[in-house]
Design a protein around this motif. Structure first.
Motif, short mmCIF file in Angstrom:
data_model
loop_
_atom_site.label_atom_id
_atom_site.label_comp_id
_atom_site.label_asym_id
_atom_site.label_seq_id
_atom_site.Cartn_x
_atom_site.Cartn_y
_atom_site.Cartn_z
N SER A 10 -3.85 7.67 0.26
CA SER A 10 -3.74 6.52 1.17
C SER A 10 -2.73 6.72 2.02
O SER A 10 -2.87 6.38 3.33
CB SER A 10 -3.61 5.15 0.28
OG SER A 10 -2.43 5.38 -0.40
N GLY A 11 -1.71 7.27 1.70
CA GLY A 11 -0.72 7.76 2.70
C GLY A 11 -1.00 8.66 3.85
O GLY A 11 -1.01 8.58 5.01
N LYS A 278 -1.88 2.18 4.81
CA LYS A 278 -1.77 2.60 3.45
C LYS A 278 -1.97 1.60 2.33
O LYS A 278 -2.72 1.81 1.40
CB LYS A 278 -0.26 3.34 3.41
CG LYS A 278 -0.07 3.82 1.95
CD LYS A 278 1.47 4.22 1.86
CE LYS A 278 1.53 4.85 0.11
NZ LYS A 278 1.28 3.69 -0.73
#
Length: 304
Positions: A10-11, A278
């Motif tokens: 997600s980052g 994120k």
């Protein structure tokens, strides 16, 4: 599988979104940072002047020079950073007891370890990206080399050490994410005690934390960028301190803050979009891992 991989994915996704949205500001701020002579006709006077001249001479392509390497770089940077950060954070929480917020010292330690890992893993990518971003082309992009051609040219002409130009300044800049994530975690913990945070809260938290970090560390960013674009035929800085002395001697204190206005706007927007994206992508990352069989569906999702 722990949540570290989901945080990394997600980052990385959030980083790609933020990089694409703010890349023109990355180009402008980087070109202003490495510009040593400000009195020539071709020199950029400020952010707006740089935008007008790049558009006139190179077209919209000029604002996106090096975008592909920037996207790859930010995806790897954020993936490595979040994986390492969450791993260290989880180790601290396990030692203290789950649910206990990290102290400021622990947030800084987690940020330092993750930041150092990122620098060593991605400095070659960002060195190439800086050269691509600051290389001026024409409207057809005929003078611009691609990522691999630039890498091969650096290897042949300057040797493998050229990929780690400015690495010491980059390691010093580990304090940038330390400041950023420490501010982010502490303010998040403070607000979360009063109410549940939403996407816009994460947007604001990202913006505020990045503003603090960039304002404090900007002179190091300028020195690092100049060390990265130095070629074998140019006179460079022998060290970070030499870079500070040389810039102050020839350009004054203001030389250490060239392009700071566009950099702050870019950094704040990038961090804001990153944190918001994120958080939005985290559940999707967990879902993808479950579908791939890399994570049991019964695991509890934790963004903390």
């Amino acid at each position: 599988m722990s949540d570290n991989v989901a945080h990394a994915l997600s980052g990385a996704g959030g980083g790609i979104v933020s990089m694409v949205l703010t890349y023109p500001l990355v180009s402008i701020s980087t070109r202003l940072q490495v510009q040593k002579k400000s009195n020539s006709e071709d020199a950029y006077k400020n952010t707006l002047d740089a935008f007008v001249k790049i558009m006139a001479r190179e077209g919209p392509k000029g604002l996106y020079s090096g975008l592909s390497s920037g996207v790859v770089g930010i995806a790897i940077t954020n993936g490595v950073y979040y994986y390492c950060y969450e791993a260290v954070k989880a180790a601290f929480e396990k030692a203290k007891g789950k649910g206990t917020p990290l102290t400021t010292a622990q947030s800084m330690a987690a940020g330092a370890l993750a930041g150092a890992a990122v620098v060593l893993a991605t400095n070659p990518i960002w060195t190439i990206n800086t050269r691509l971003t600051t290389r001026k082309g024409d409207r057809n992009g005929k003078s611009a080399d691609g990522f691999f051609k630039t890498a091969l040219k650096m290897l042949n002409e300057e040797g493998p050490q050229s990929f780690y130009a400015g690495v010491r300044a980059a390691l010093v800049l580990v304090m940038n994410p330390i400041i950023q994530y420490t501010v982010f975690e502490q303010v998040k913990n403070f607000i979360s005690k009063k109410r549940q945070l939403g996407n816009f809260d994460f947007f604001l938290l990202g913006a505020v934390s990045k503003l603090a970090a960039t304002s404090i560390t900007y002179p190091y960013i300028v020195v690092k960028s100049r060390m990265q674009v130095k070629s074998k035929d140019e006179e460079g800085y022998n060290s970070i301190l030499d870079g500070f002395r040389s810039i102050i001697a020839h350009e004054g204190i203001g030389g250490l803050y060239k392009g700071i206005s566009s950099k702050i706007v870019q950094s704040v927007l990038t961090a804001a979009f990153l944190f918001m994206a994120k958080e939005a992508l985290f559940d999707w990352a967990v879902w993808a891992l479950v579908l791939a069989g890399a994570r049991p569906a019964k695991n509890t999702i934790s963004k903390a």
